[in-house]
Design a protein around this motif. Structure first.
Motif, mmCIF file in Angstrom:
data_model
loop_
_atom_site.group_PDB
_atom_site.id
_atom_site.type_symbol
_atom_site.label_atom_id
_atom_site.label_comp_id
_atom_site.label_asym_id
_atom_site.label_seq_id
_atom_site.Cartn_x
_atom_site.Cartn_y
_atom_site.Cartn_z
ATOM 1 N N VAL A 59 1.551 3.047 -3.334
ATOM 2 C CA VAL A 59 0.534 3.773 -4.081
ATOM 3 C C VAL A 59 -0.159 4.866 -3.264
ATOM 4 O O VAL A 59 -0.973 5.599 -3.797
ATOM 5 C CB VAL A 59 -0.533 2.795 -4.623
ATOM 6 C CG1 VAL A 59 0.074 1.855 -5.637
ATOM 7 C CG2 VAL A 59 -1.171 2.005 -3.470
ATOM 8 N N MET A 60 0.108 4.956 -1.967
ATOM 9 C CA MET A 60 -0.528 5.986 -1.150
ATOM 10 C C MET A 60 0.388 6.377 -0.002
ATOM 11 O O MET A 60 1.308 5.632 0.370
ATOM 12 C CB MET A 60 -1.882 5.499 -0.614
ATOM 13 C CG MET A 60 -1.797 4.316 0.334
ATOM 14 S SD MET A 60 -3.417 3.808 0.979
ATOM 15 C CE MET A 60 -4.234 3.278 -0.514
ATOM 16 N N ASP A 61 0.114 7.561 0.559
ATOM 17 C CA ASP A 61 0.862 8.057 1.713
ATOM 18 C C ASP A 61 0.142 7.614 2.986
ATOM 19 O O ASP A 61 -1.021 7.970 3.214
ATOM 20 C CB ASP A 61 0.965 9.583 1.675
ATOM 21 C CG ASP A 61 1.758 10.066 0.462
ATOM 22 O OD1 ASP A 61 2.672 9.332 0.044
ATOM 23 O OD2 ASP A 61 1.455 11.161 -0.060
ATOM 24 N N LEU B 230 0.816 -1.207 0.000
ATOM 25 C CA LEU B 230 0.000 0.000 0.000
ATOM 26 C C LEU B 230 0.854 1.262 0.000
ATOM 27 O O LEU B 230 0.472 2.283 -0.564
ATOM 28 C CB LEU B 230 -0.922 0.005 1.225
ATOM 29 C CG LEU B 230 -2.037 -1.041 1.246
ATOM 30 C CD1 LEU B 230 -2.773 -1.015 2.571
ATOM 31 C CD2 LEU B 230 -3.013 -0.790 0.099
#
Length: 541
Positions: free
Chosen positions: A395-397, A392
């Motif tokens: 693809v995301m902070d 994860l």
């Protein structure tokens, strides 16, 4: 000795000499011999229960809450289930947060109040006592104040029985819920300010008298106690032959009573005497089964478990459940637990934290009042979290604090030692290998494979398709426990009940690994295709 008493003695002696008092007076009163059934319910009958509930609806709550206390004392199942629900609150971590106002002042007030709450003796017992409101609808704790220098601190919070309280006449509609102490006056004694914690818990919707969970449980309690009484009578006569006495038509009333007493003695003492000319016949032994009684008993307890915990598999699986199903049903109970915690936290905030902040910290601004907060969320499975977070993060902070909260691992304090890998590499170690840009890494991997990252080879993608034989073999390995049961000829209804037990035994490791590889290849080719469309080739320039 008065003349009246002498006359009574003479009359009694005359009756005694005339034979009117032979035997025992209670021998013919069969109803009195069955009073132990009423003792199981404390003398409670459907008519009396209805009268108590109707009186509570009209504002007279004393009788209702006296009954509720007796129910928990007499019914071990209700006591156990309510105890589970109350004690589950002790497993929830709690904290005291600053008020709505931001700044150091709000934080300082919250920290000071937390120290004062932690100084209360046996604060966990306070939570349990307040949770008594789940069944009754309210719980009252009297605060015993003490002085510690210039501070006012509770030396103890003492639970008071619900039947000590009443609704005044002006609040008998049951909606205001203004409780007062009973002092033999119509209005009652008003509760002292800052002297009580009155936690009103809404287990169900309705007026004040109907908010407690015991309103749902009292009918199943009554039915279950009657069932137990009938079952006790059944056990007394089960297997014994029916005894039939025959007397001649010329027999007197006294002779008939003698025959009846002899029949009763045969049932308990196996001995008795009857006048000549009378007969006793033994018929077929009393038949029957305990199943109807147990079915009714179990039905009542199942309903009680559903009402208290929201499920039954957390209580008893009856041989057809499993740990997996119990965990699924436990999630329903967690919703109820979160509701209990929220209501409890509200009462503690308003009636304990606010007085402490006002008395000891001189807080008059509502925005500075601290809040009592329960955290009913459960930590995630660390193994699953460790696998999903790295993917994860591509693809995301993801905030570090959120990850720590989900894992149930506190954030390290400044200067606090943290765990490190045995190879000496830590997360922020400069010597740790740099992963670089994901797009560049993807292009490099494709280049090593001899492909132009801008022009993926579709033939190579088709060649990478997993053969059906491989998928079939992996599926067979994963379903091996289920296939074994089927091959053993297990009945369908038994097989369905064991599915949840077989699930943890299924080995999905190989299939998971293959799926991960397929997803990786798909993501890789997707990125390469996107780059090929975005970057023009040299011939196209």
């Amino acid at each position: 000795m008065t003349t009246t008493m002498i006359d009574r003695l003479k009359a009694a002696f005359s009756a005694f000499r005339g034979g009117a008092q032979e035997g025992m007076q209670t021998a013919d009163l069969v109803a009195l011999h069955n009073d132990y059934i009423a003792s199981l319910t404390g003398g409670l009958t459907p008519k009396r229960l209805e009268a108590l509930l109707r009186a509570a609806d009209e504002g007279d709550i004393v009788g209702q809450h006296t009954l509720f206390a007796e129910i928990e004392d007499r019914d071990e199942h209700i006591h156990a289930e309510l105890s589970k629900r109350r004690r589950a609150l002790l497993s929830i971590p709690w904290r005291i947060e600053p008020g709505k106002a931001s700044g150091k002042r709000a934080e300082a007030v919250a920290m000071a109040v937390r120290e004062q709450v932690e100084a209360i003796p046996d604060f966990e017992d306070v939570i349990l006592d307040m949770a008594d409101a789940i069944g009754h609808g309210f719980a009252c704790l009297e605060i015993e104040w003490s002085h510690d220098g210039s501070r006012h601190l509770p030396a103890g919070l003492h639970h008071r029985p619900q039947n000590w309280f009443m609704l005044p006449l002006h609040a008998r509609d049951g909606r205001a819920g203004t409780l007062r102490l009973r002092d033999n006056t119509p209005e009652g004694q008003e509760l002292w300010g800052l002297g009580w914690i009155v936690h009103k818990h809404r287990s169900k919707a309705g007026i004040f008298a109907r908010a407690g969970l015991f309103r749902v449980l009292c009918w199943t309690y009554l039915l279950k106690q009657y069932c137990r009484g009938d079952f006790s009578q059944f056990l007394e006569i089960h297997g014994l032959p029916m005894r039939l006495g025959k007397y001649p038509s010329s027999a007197s009333d006294e002779e008939q009573k003698t025959l009846l007493n002899a029949l009763r003695m045969l049932g308990s003492d196996a001995a008795g005497i009857i006048p000549e000319g009378m007969e006793i016949e033994f018929k077929e032994a009393a038949r029957g089964s305990e199943k109807p009684f147990m079915a009714m008993h179990d039905l009542c307890e199942t309903g009680q478990s559903k009402a208290i915990l929201g499920s039954t598999l957390t209580t008893d699986t009856k041989g057809v459940g499993s740990q997996a199903l119990g965990e699924i049903h436990n999630e329903v109970r967690l919703d109820i637990l979160a509701s209990d915690a929220r209501q409890l936290a509200g009462s503690l905030t308003r009636q304990l934290l606010a007085p402490l902040a006002y008395l000891n910290e001189a807080v008059t601004d509502p925005a500075l009042l601290p809040r009592f907060v329960f955290d009913p969320s459960r930590p995630e499975d660390l193994e699953k979290l460790a696998k999903s977070l790295p993917e994860l993060a591509l693809v995301m902070d993801i905030p570090t604090r959120w990850a720590h909260e989900r894992a149930g691992i506190p954030m390290p304090e400044e200067g606090e030692a943290v765990l490190a890998r045995k190879d000496g590499v830590t997360k922020n170690d400069p010597a740790a290998p740099d992963q670089g840009d994901p797009a560049e890494a993807t292009a490099a991997l494709a280049a090593e494979a001899g492909d132009d990252p801008r022009f993926p080879d579709q033939d190579a993608v088709d060649a990478a398709t997993v053969p059906d034989a491989v998928l079939t073999a992996l599926a067979r390995d994963m379903l091996a426990p289920i296939l074994a049961e089927v091959e053993a000829g297990v009945a369908p209804e038994v097989f369905l009940g064991k599915l949840a037990e077989l699930y943890p035994k299924m080995d999905t490791t190989a299939l998971e690994e293959l799926t991960a590889r397929v997803l990786f290849v798909g993501e890789l080719w997707g990125r390469l295709s996107a780059q090929a469309e975005a970057v023009p080739t040299a011939g196209a320039e």
